[in-house]
Write a protein that holds these residues in place. Structure first.
Motif, PDB file in Angstrom:
ATOM      1  N   ALA A  54       0.502   1.900  -9.502  1.00  0.00           N
ATOM      2  CA  ALA A  54      -0.479   1.981  -8.350  1.00  0.00           C
ATOM      3  C   ALA A  54      -1.718   2.765  -8.995  1.00  0.00           C
ATOM      4  O   ALA A  54      -3.079   1.994  -8.777  1.00  0.00           O
ATOM      5  N   LYS A  55      -1.869   3.671  -9.727  1.00  0.00           N
ATOM      6  CA  LYS A  55      -3.167   4.138 -10.236  1.00  0.00           C
ATOM      7  C   LYS A  55      -3.857   3.147 -11.353  1.00  0.00           C
ATOM      8  O   LYS A  55      -4.993   3.077 -11.274  1.00  0.00           O
ATOM      9  N   LEU A  79       3.638  -1.678  -3.354  1.00  0.00           N
ATOM     10  CA  LEU A  79       4.581  -1.963  -4.579  1.00  0.00           C
ATOM     11  C   LEU A  79       6.034  -1.782  -4.076  1.00  0.00           C
ATOM     12  O   LEU A  79       6.875  -0.848  -4.424  1.00  0.00           O
ATOM     13  N   ASP A  98       9.564   6.982  -8.403  1.00  0.00           N
ATOM     14  CA  ASP A  98       8.296   7.214  -7.746  1.00  0.00           C
ATOM     15  C   ASP A  98       7.251   7.190  -9.022  1.00  0.00           C
ATOM     16  O   ASP A  98       6.272   6.990  -8.840  1.00  0.00           O
ATOM     17  N   ASP A  99       7.672   7.780 -10.220  1.00  0.00           N
ATOM     18  CA  ASP A  99       6.952   8.009 -11.422  1.00  0.00           C
ATOM     19  C   ASP A  99       6.281   6.624 -11.783  1.00  0.00           C
ATOM     20  O   ASP A  99       5.370   6.526 -12.020  1.00  0.00           O
ATOM     21  N   ASP A 157      -2.757  -0.138  -3.683  1.00  0.00           N
ATOM     22  CA  ASP A 157      -2.255   0.777  -2.810  1.00  0.00           C
ATOM     23  C   ASP A 157      -0.841   0.735  -3.004  1.00  0.00           C
ATOM     24  O   ASP A 157       0.010  -0.046  -3.089  1.00  0.00           O
ATOM     25  N   ARG A 158      -0.293   1.960  -3.125  1.00  0.00           N
ATOM     26  CA  ARG A 158       1.278   2.248  -3.408  1.00  0.00           C
ATOM     27  C   ARG A 158       2.067   1.515  -2.446  1.00  0.00           C
ATOM     28  O   ARG A 158       3.261   1.168  -2.719  1.00  0.00           O
ATOM     29  N   SER A 159       1.499   1.603  -1.013  1.00  0.00           N
ATOM     30  CA  SER A 159       2.492   1.027  -0.212  1.00  0.00           C
ATOM     31  C   SER A 159       2.922  -0.552  -0.543  1.00  0.00           C
ATOM     32  O   SER A 159       3.993  -1.135   0.051  1.00  0.00           O
ATOM     33  N   LEU A 193       6.076   3.725  -9.903  1.00  0.00           N
ATOM     34  CA  LEU A 193       5.359   3.272  -8.943  1.00  0.00           C
ATOM     35  C   LEU A 193       3.968   3.871  -8.790  1.00  0.00           C
ATOM     36  O   LEU A 193       2.913   3.446  -8.627  1.00  0.00           O
ATOM     37  N   ASP A 194       4.062   5.207  -9.011  1.00  0.00           N
ATOM     38  CA  ASP A 194       2.580   5.944  -8.973  1.00  0.00           C
ATOM     39  C   ASP A 194       1.883   5.209 -10.283  1.00  0.00           C
ATOM     40  O   ASP A 194       0.619   5.328 -10.089  1.00  0.00           O
TER      41      ASP A 194
END
Length: 82
Positions: free
Chosen positions: A12-13, A22, A5-6, A18-20, A8-9
């Motif tokens: 994305a940032k 990834l 999660d880290d 958009d995170r979705s 991907l976040d």
């Protein structure tokens, strides 16, 4: 929150995606991540996890082609750190 999660976040940032979008099989080129954004992603990942990633900005990110490749690169660096 997991390391995945880290990762991907951060992608994305820093790449303003958009995170979705990834998903592991997503190709970096198809996501239109610029080389400058990718350098920022790499720096942010290194800072977050206290690792050094094998990335050469002059090779245009040939170290990885997909989101899964980025995740694997972080996982490998974390495993080598231990």
């Amino acid at each position: 929150m997991t390391q995945l999660d880290d990762v991907l976040d951060i992608v994305a940032k820093k790449a303003m995606i958009d995170r979705s979008k990834l998903v592991p099989e997503a190709k970096i080129a198809d996501l239109n991540i610029s080389s400058l954004d990718m350098v920022e992603v790499i720096f942010a990942l290194e800072d977050k996890f206290g690792i050094e990633l094998p990335f050469n900005a002059n090779t245009s990110g040939q170290e990885f082609q997909t989101v899964a490749d980025v995740i694997k690169m972080v996982e490998n660096s974390l495993a080598n750190k231990k």
